[in-house]
Design a protein around this motif. Structure first.
Motif, PDB file in Angstrom:
ATOM      1  N   GLY A   1      14.531 -52.297 -17.018  1.00 21.61           N
ATOM      2  CA  GLY A   1      14.777 -51.505 -15.828  1.00 21.61           C
ATOM      3  C   GLY A   1      16.114 -51.789 -15.167  1.00 21.61           C
TER       4      GLY A   1
ATOM      5  N   GLN B   1      18.097 -48.486 -14.223  1.00 26.10           N
ATOM      6  CA  GLN B   1      17.419 -47.756 -13.152  1.00 26.10           C
ATOM      7  C   GLN B   1      17.599 -48.467 -11.807  1.00 26.10           C
TER       8      GLN B   1
ATOM      9  N   GLU C   1      18.791 -38.442 -13.533  1.00 21.63           N
ATOM     10  CA  GLU C   1      18.607 -39.884 -13.691  1.00 21.63           C
ATOM     11  C   GLU C   1      18.581 -40.576 -12.326  1.00 21.63           C
TER      12      GLU C   1
ATOM     13  N   GLN D   1      15.084 -39.894 -10.684  1.00 23.53           N
ATOM     14  CA  GLN D   1      14.013 -40.661 -11.311  1.00 23.53           C
ATOM     15  C   GLN D   1      14.105 -42.140 -10.945  1.00 23.53           C
ATOM     16  N   ALA D   2      15.349 -42.665 -10.897  1.00 21.44           N
ATOM     17  CA  ALA D   2      15.511 -44.073 -10.537  1.00 21.44           C
ATOM     18  C   ALA D   2      15.085 -44.327  -9.094  1.00 21.44           C
TER      19      ALA D   2
END
Length: 465
Positions: free
Chosen positions: A130, A133, A154, A157-158
């Protein structure tokens, strides 16, 4: 330890007339620097700072650089991202191949609102689950991470999974910090043991005491047989140092640097003990040697029109002329290029006082024009005159024609006649009896019987009398 000095910064400010107060870019890479200092006070207008490939363990003393846009700290020993809040204009930060394991320290860059690019490739934190992220969600102002553009999807979502990702990252970070603490303890223990061993170890003593003289002599003889030369022992230690496996940590990197530094100093000390013999330019018998220490291309030609010898030496284009020293002698020319000697023997004697040295402003070549010495004998080529042309020519005597044609004269002699000169018949007498010599009269023509067979009367052949 190498410190950042004012002279170091000033020498890298040649493009700014060596002025450091208005400097906007400076490169201090590969200097073995172990601490950042003084730059924030000397170079307030700095925009680009290169500090890669050093031994810097901590980011510090950069908060006053309000105009700093690009900071390169790749290949250092940095473990935490910190003390960059004051760099308000920071646009790009490069921390490639460091030892950043505390990934949560990237949150200290939130106040750098102009930060667009961040590089963390080669750090332990990039192996965390992770990692990407977490960084994308923690720094919403980023546009690129590790050279890869961050897309809008992206980023969304992070941000949605930030809570769970942060929990996993914190767990991995604590595991890493525990391992890191053990590595530090082991490195300190090893350093203390090596230092203690070096202090206790004495040359010629193996740690055992002997009371029996015979036993002592036997042990000394055994040690003498097993002893190795210093060179072989040093080579064995070198192999052991580089072949011993170790973890990649700031301490191991610093230890390798220290080892290489000791080897370099030992070589320098050995060179100082054994000074290099000066290169021979002129032998004991006066013979001049050809030398090309700077390894430059050159050409040596002869100018027949000006009766001079021209040496064209291909110097470095951007080298300052003050680093040159030219010396022209009657039989050789010598040029000192940054302390290295170029010397060449000339094909003929020249006049040093009339010689000139010029340097091209476009190519940087050095041209030496050396006039020949007056009175020198030159070999000139003569073109022989064809025999037919000489015979057909009407001007000049036959002797001049043959001399111009460089044709040797040959006198044919009849072997049946006298082989030696008859001094008595040089001047004809009236009779064989003694009497006065006949003078002022021409000699009678010889009879036909006196000529040899195959005789040809050539009018071009001069008379013998």
């Amino acid at each position: 330890m190498v410190y950042i000095t004012e002279d170091m910064v000033r020498r890298r400010a040649e493009h700014n007339d060596c002025e450091i107060f208005s400097l906007e870019e400076v490169s201090l890479h590969q200097q073995d620097i172990e601490r950042i200092e003084h730059i924030d006070r000397w170079c307030r207008d700095l925009k680009i700072l290169y500090l890669q490939n050093n031994l810097i363990p901590r980011i510090e003393n950069l908060g006053r650089l309000k105009k700093l846009e690009y900071l390169n700290l790749a290949l250092n020993n940095i473990e935490v991202i910190e003390n960059l809040e004051g760099c308000e204009s920071l646009h790009k930060l490069d921390l490639t191949v460091n030892f950043v394991g505390r990934l949560s320290s990237v949150e200290s860059l939130k106040d750098n609102i102009h930060l667009r690019e961040l590089f963390l490739v080669g750090n332990p934190c990039t192996e965390f689950e992770g990692y990407r992220q977490y960084v994308v969600a923690s720094l919403p102002q980023l546009k690129m991470l590790d050279g890869t553009e961050i897309s809008r999807s992206e980023r969304i979502q992070a941000a949605q999974a930030l809570v769970e990702v942060r929990r996993r990252v914190c767990e991995q970070e604590w595991d890493y910090l525990r391992r890191r603490a053990k590595e530090k303890e082991e490195a300190q223990r090893k350093a203390a043991g090596d230092e203690r061993g070096n202090k206790e170890r004495k040359p010629g003593f193996d740690g055992r005491w002997y009371t029996d003289i015979n036993n002592t002599a036997a042990v000394l003889e055994e040690n003498k047989e097993n002893a190795k030369s210093p060179e072989a022992d040093e080579e064995q230690q070198e192999k052991e140092f580089w072949n011993t496996p170790c973890s990649f940590t700031p301490e191991s990197r610093l230890e390798a640097h220290r080892h290489l530094e000791e080897k370099r100093r030992a070589k320098e000390t050995e060179k100082e003990k054994k000074p290099k013999a000066p290169r021979m330019l002129i032998t004991a018998d006066g013979r001049v040697m050809n030398v090309n220490e700077p390894k430059l291309d050159f050409s040596l030609t002869e100018d027949e029109e000006s009766n001079s010898i021209v040496l064209d030496l291909a110097l470095y284009r951007h080298m300052d002329t003050s680093l040159l020293d030219v010396d022209v002698q009657p039989t050789y020319a010598r040029v000192s290029v940054k302390g290295k000697i170029f010397q060449i023997v000339l094909p003929a004697e020249v006049k040093p006082d009339s010689s000139t040295a010029k340097r091209s402003q476009t190519t940087g070549h050095l041209v030496l024009t050396m006039p020949r010495l007056e009175g020198e004998i030159k070999v000139t080529k003569t073109v022989p005159c064809p025999p037919r042309a000489c015979r057909s020519g009407r001007s000049g005597s036959p002797e001049d024609k043959k001399r111009a044609g460089n044709v040797p004269e040959r006198l044919e002699v009849d072997p049946s006649k006298h082989t030696t000169i008859d001094l008595a018949n040089i001047v004809q007498r009236h009779s064989t009896n003694a009497g006065p010599l006949v003078t002022g009269t021409a000699a009678p023509p010889p009879a036909e019987g006196r000529f040899s067979e195959g005789f040809v009367d050539d009018p071009d052949v001069p008379p013998l009398m």
